[in-house]
Design a protein around this motif. Sequence first.
Motif, mmCIF file in Angstrom:
data_model
loop_
_atom_site.group_PDB
_atom_site.id
_atom_site.type_symbol
_atom_site.label_atom_id
_atom_site.label_comp_id
_atom_site.label_asym_id
_atom_site.label_seq_id
_atom_site.Cartn_x
_atom_site.Cartn_y
_atom_site.Cartn_z
ATOM 1 N N VAL A 48 0.824 -1.208 0.000
ATOM 2 C CA VAL A 48 0.000 0.000 0.000
ATOM 3 C C VAL A 48 0.859 1.260 0.000
ATOM 4 C CG1 VAL A 48 -1.671 1.342 1.327
ATOM 5 C CG2 VAL A 48 -1.983 -1.115 1.049
ATOM 6 N N THR A 49 1.914 1.293 0.840
ATOM 7 C CA THR A 49 2.735 2.501 0.925
ATOM 8 C C THR A 49 3.586 2.688 -0.324
ATOM 9 O OG1 THR A 49 4.582 1.391 2.036
ATOM 10 C CG2 THR A 49 2.829 2.297 3.428
ATOM 11 N N GLY A 50 4.080 1.590 -0.885
ATOM 12 C CA GLY A 50 4.871 1.667 -2.103
ATOM 13 C C GLY A 50 6.223 2.327 -1.923
ATOM 14 N N ARG A 51 6.698 2.446 -0.695
ATOM 15 C CA ARG A 51 7.986 3.098 -0.466
ATOM 16 C C ARG A 51 8.867 2.215 0.417
ATOM 17 N NH1 ARG A 51 4.425 6.500 2.879
ATOM 18 N NH2 ARG A 51 4.733 5.921 5.072
ATOM 19 N N LEU B 30 8.943 -3.052 -1.487
ATOM 20 C CA LEU B 30 8.283 -3.902 -2.468
ATOM 21 C C LEU B 30 8.084 -3.048 -3.719
ATOM 22 C CD1 LEU B 30 6.903 -6.765 -2.791
ATOM 23 C CD2 LEU B 30 4.755 -5.584 -2.323
ATOM 24 N N PRO B 31 9.126 -2.859 -4.535
ATOM 25 C CA PRO B 31 9.006 -1.988 -5.708
ATOM 26 C C PRO B 31 7.919 -2.477 -6.649
ATOM 27 C CG PRO B 31 11.300 -2.601 -5.287
ATOM 28 C CD PRO B 31 10.458 -3.482 -4.426
ATOM 29 N N PRO C 60 6.519 12.768 0.448
ATOM 30 C CA PRO C 60 6.502 11.311 0.296
ATOM 31 C C PRO C 60 7.859 10.653 0.469
ATOM 32 C CG PRO C 60 6.241 12.411 -1.828
ATOM 33 C CD PRO C 60 6.118 13.470 -0.790
ATOM 34 N N ALA C 61 8.942 11.385 0.219
ATOM 35 C CA ALA C 61 10.269 10.797 0.333
ATOM 36 C C ALA C 61 10.817 10.864 1.756
ATOM 37 C CB ALA C 61 11.235 11.511 -0.608
ATOM 38 N N MET C 62 10.006 11.344 2.678
ATOM 39 C CA MET C 62 10.454 11.503 4.053
ATOM 40 C C MET C 62 10.774 10.146 4.668
ATOM 41 S SD MET C 62 8.291 13.171 7.170
ATOM 42 C CE MET C 62 7.132 11.814 7.150
#
Length: 957
Positions: free
Chosen positions: A37-40, A89-90, A389-391
């Motif tokens: 879900v987060t994708g990061r 999980l790219p 988002p990159a935090m």
Amino acid sequence: MAGLTINLLGPPVVESDGIPIEVDTRKAVALLAYLAVTGRAETRDSLSVLLWPDNDHSRGRAALRRTLSVLRKALDHRWLVIEGQTVALPIGSDMRIDVRLFEDRLAATKLHPHPASAVCNQCLQFLEEAVAQYRGDFLTGFTLRDSANFDDWQLAQGEHHRREFTGALRDLTDSYRRLGRSDDAIAALSRWLEADPLVESAHRSLMEVYASAGDRSRALEQYQKCIRVLDRELGVSPLEETVDLYHELKVGRIPVRAKAQPTKVESLVDSEARPPSRLRAPLVGRASDLETVSVELARGNRLIAIEGEAGIGKTRLAEEVLAAAAAQGITVIAAHCHQGEEDLAFGVLAELLTIGGRAEDARTRLASIPSFAVGEASSLAPSLGDLVPAMPPHVPLSGAAADARLLDGVAEALRALCGEGGVLFIDDVQWADAASLKVLGYMVRRLPESGPSILVTSRTEALRADHPLHEMLHTARRNGASASLSLARLDRDEVAELVTAASPHAAAQPDLDILFEETEGVPFFVVEYLDAFRLDGEIDSGRLPVSVRDLLSSKLAGLTEMGRQVAATASVVGRAFDLDLVREVSGRSPEEVVEAVEELCQRGVLGAPSGDSSSFDFAHDKLKEVVYEDTNPARRRLLHRRVASALVGVTRSGTAAPSAEVARHYQLAGDDAEAAAHYLEAGRRAFAMHANTQAKEYLLTALALGHTEEGSIHREIGDIELLAGDYQAALSSYERAAAMSSPDARPDVERRLGALHHRTGQFDSARAYFQTARDSLVAGERTAAASMTSADWALTEIKVGNLGRARFLAEEAMELALLSEDSGALAQGHNTLGILATEEGDYPGAAHHLEQGLAMADEVGGGAIRVAALNNLARATARIGDLDRGRALAEAALEESVAIGDRHREAALHNNLADLLHATGDVDESMKHLKKALQGFAEIELGADLSHPEIWKLAQW
């Protein structure tokens, strides 16, 4: 199919190359769902805190390693990327995640430009594809029994996706009806009502579609279903338009469908919306006040307060000042406090941060500050996290370190969102929560001159003598950076000026003598009477309180039934609300809520809070009171329950405010059990953030409402009273806790009783409690707790001069700590050995142990054990001649002790620091700290209600 398939809408299903994967732990599924879900990329620390919040650092990391191993094996060592301290999980072309497909399809419809009334085949396809992904609510039937952090995240995700799903069904239904696809419209409406059966507009639409398709009997049956569900869930009857539709269908008439309304609730705040009919009177009698506040803001004063009684025009004056500031390009962020919400910790800060984050350049501004500050701010206002988002993932701390980081982070975020020369405006600050005021006070003391100005309004009659605003003003005034202004009532000439400005023609003016007598020069009431006279042509005589209530009630008399229902719902919410919350609580559709709120705004019942056009509040608290009191008590209880249920879905992990708000609504709904559970949660969260006074209030309320965990709650109350130095109360609470606790929990209470008696110098009693607790803990193989108890006992033996016995206990404590591998126990073990070495004159050895204790304390996030290590190391360092370092360590210990709220140790630290300062020759500073120490010790002894000389002798612990 080849690749990875992750279905999370409904019961979780994960397939690798078409074959369901098998894992032996639910944590692996939870981890995969979170990453999908987060994708990061997420850090190992953040994942261990998310999934194993009750484990210490090393055990959490170990559990994560095992889970990652299981998951990688199940995925055949594909897809999952683990690099150093991060896990990801790219998203790849060989991966299908239903949640992402669902969100992508809905996003595509929002980005596709065309009129809302147009039917777009491409958007229709996107909507159908999105709805097809929704097999059920997010992770249906899946829970983790031991991770409240994950449960909070799962709940928030579920509520978000469910709202998106019902919105898609609404838009899909509208398109099908425009295209004449009755069967598809019926199917979509049925799914909509299955997901949210309280949407009355959907019931009406389904009745119309059935009738248009020639199935009148099912249309009439649908009306009966609507009646049953509204009565069962809300205790209300259908709206007039629903009843009218039923009668039309019953006599065989099929009504022509009205032109579809826009589906976006933003239409309410469209620039073309009709202006409200209530009078917008000019600002009269405030020219000098306006100039004063404007000048003070221009000077860059840190804190400016506008004071006066209710209705005196404080907010109106502030709005004029802020409008002028905004016209000059100055950033203004405004929040409004509400009566009855003083105990909702961090509520005002959350509102300021959320509103500031809605600015167009908020993303750029937040990118300019350290990531930790955004992390702290987003713990109170989660929407800020989406802007960066990159935090790096936010890693929570505990104890004083967490408190200090929260203060720094939130202050830095507000400063960035405001920009240089910006203004934070807080209306009715007398009702602000203590936790928010603590941060604002920190900003007043610490932020440089380039920080924002803080403009507040406060009601004179509601601002208690010990309100933190007084101290904030005093602090700022010492630095020449504060100003306060008290507004007076309008005199008769000023009221006459206001009347003339509002109605230039004498024939259209009310009798000035009657008006002045009725209003007594309170500007709000003058405006209200003028508005009533403009509409009705007369003013009723009478005493002010009765007349004002009659006037406010008259504003509600002509409301439609829908308007009354939404107003009642809003009055129960009790604060500024957004449309989604009122829609969910009232059970009405977005269009119905928009129409009702538009009517209420036009009638002057509601208004948008300054600086936040996306939310609404009553034009005056008196109006809110009238609406609330006029609502049937049974219905009020029902609405309070529904508000509580709605708020549960948006509870933010890490903040006390939502839990307390939920608890208050459950209490007013008459559900004491649910209220007690949420008050307990609020108390624990507030205590974790060192909001001790509020924490105790929450815990006492949980007890009063009959919470069954009486023993643990009394123990936690005792902890708070101990920190406050209220030793008599703490003793009573601990004794109650011991009587009500299970045998397994009793040793923890006995250890606390021992610590309490040690503080007051009753060393024989302390020894007895420690021995009983330690024996039980060792027998129960609770080595970490046993270690800490032996360490506490050793300190008691040191106090009575029994150094041999103290040595045995201190070494036992260290052995148990090493066996447990618990950082907290190791910190305390080294601390005790360090104190013992100091008493034996081995100052280098003491410093060695205390340095190790400080390092261990840092590993567990600081807190009381870090304060102890800093203090004791300061004393040992000074003994070996390094006075400068000793002073620095003592100052750090004092700062953290103040944050924790331990008043007795705070006094001791002032005393120790006074000795160090005197030794370095700084006599003036030494005397300042000595006076504070004497005052603190005296207050503790007085509060103990007995003579305890040992209270004055506290120096190391």
